[in-house]
Design a protein around this motif. Structure first.
Motif, PDB file in Angstrom:
ATOM      1  N   TRP A  43       0.831  -1.206   0.000  1.00 40.68           N
ATOM      2  CA  TRP A  43       0.000   0.000   0.000  1.00 40.68           C
ATOM      3  C   TRP A  43       0.866   1.259   0.000  1.00 40.68           C
ATOM      4  CZ3 TRP A  43      -1.019   4.143   3.335  1.00 40.68           C
ATOM      5  CH2 TRP A  43      -2.197   4.855   3.078  1.00 40.68           C
ATOM      6  N   LYS A  88       1.095   4.267  -2.838  1.00 40.67           N
ATOM      7  CA  LYS A  88       0.783   5.651  -2.474  1.00 40.67           C
ATOM      8  C   LYS A  88       1.947   6.590  -2.728  1.00 40.67           C
ATOM      9  CE  LYS A  88      -0.975   8.585   1.242  1.00 40.67           C
ATOM     10  NZ  LYS A  88      -1.553   8.651   2.594  1.00 40.67           N
ATOM     11  N   THR A  92      -5.519   4.826  -1.918  1.00 33.63           N
ATOM     12  CA  THR A  92      -4.266   5.558  -1.702  1.00 33.63           C
ATOM     13  C   THR A  92      -4.417   7.050  -1.955  1.00 33.63           C
ATOM     14  OG1 THR A  92      -3.575   5.104  -3.972  1.00 33.63           O
ATOM     15  CG2 THR A  92      -2.857   3.568  -2.273  1.00 33.63           C
TER      16      THR A  92
END
Length: 242
Positions: free
Chosen positions: A98, A102, A241
């Motif tokens: 993740w 992002k 994100t």
């Protein structure tokens, strides 16, 4: 004289038998140790993966307890700064993936930072996702960032002020090594939180600007919000994100 000789013989016999028994027991014990050591060497030679796994486990145990740093400073140039995501627990791998999406950073180096944050959490008593959140807000996970004030690296540590903390890692240039900077930054943050009476919010403010800071510009809220998102990701929540 006769009485004396009567007592001498049993005493000599007892001492001789005791010494012989100790020799046999000691000799047998040493022989068993030698045989065990030889068997272990043969096993490790036959299965080198066992040796690698044992070495990794031992050094991880020593590193977590900071046993080596006092006499064997870490040679960061020889340490891998990336980890295969499949080697992490599922929740940690999800966090690394993740963060990679992002912040547009490769997930393998992030995986090393995620794993290290969990190790540091045990030592500093800081939540691992708080440590990661500070890195996110301070540097967007770019290890070579330097501010105009002289804050450097992932955690934007003021190297000039905290240069002594880097001595165990080879000197102040270790500020640009991701893991070294992470460790020093986490220690600094933990000390500041203690200094501010255990308040994470006040500790974060002090980390940002020290005693002179009057307004944090939303810094604390950003860090805590990022920590909350990471908690959700680790729990398996599908967090966007953006």
């Amino acid at each position: 004289m006769t009485l004396h000789c009567t007592w001498c013989f049993p005493i000599r016999t007892f001492l001789r038998d005791t010494a012989r028994g100790l020799f046999i027991v000691t000799h047998s014990g040493l022989a068993m140790v030698g045989l065990s050591a030889a068997a272990l060497v043969v096993a490790l030679w036959w299965q080198p993966d066992w040796l690698n796994q044992a070495e990794g486990t031992l050094f991880d145990w020593l590193r977590e307890r900071q046993v080596l740093l006092s006499w064997l400073p870490e040679n960061t140039a020889e340490r891998a700064t990336a980890v295969d995501l499949k080697d992490l627990p599922k929740s940690q791998a999800a966090v690394a993936e993740w963060l990679g999406r992002k912040y547009k950073v490769a997930p393998e180096p992030l995986a090393a930072l995620v794993a290290e944050s969990h190790v540091l959490s045990k030592k500093t008593k800081l939540p691992p996702h708080l440590i990661l959140a500070v890195m996110a807000i301070e540097s967007n996970f770019h290890p070579y960032v330097q501010s105009q004030a002289g804050a450097q690296g992932l955690m934007q540590v003021m190297t000039g002020i905290h240069a002594q903390r880097y001595e165990a890692y080879g000197g102040k240039l270790a500020a640009f090594d991701p893991i070294s900077n992470l460790r020093v930054g986490a220690e600094v943050l933990a000390d500041f939180i203690k200094l501010r009476g255990g308040s994470i919010e006040e500790g974060l403010k002090f980390y940002l600007g020290g005693y002179e800071l009057s307004e944090d510009g939303g810094y604390v809220a950003k860090v805590l919000a990022e920590q909350s998102l990471l908690d959700q990701v680790a729990a398996g929540v599908n967090v966007p994100t953006q």
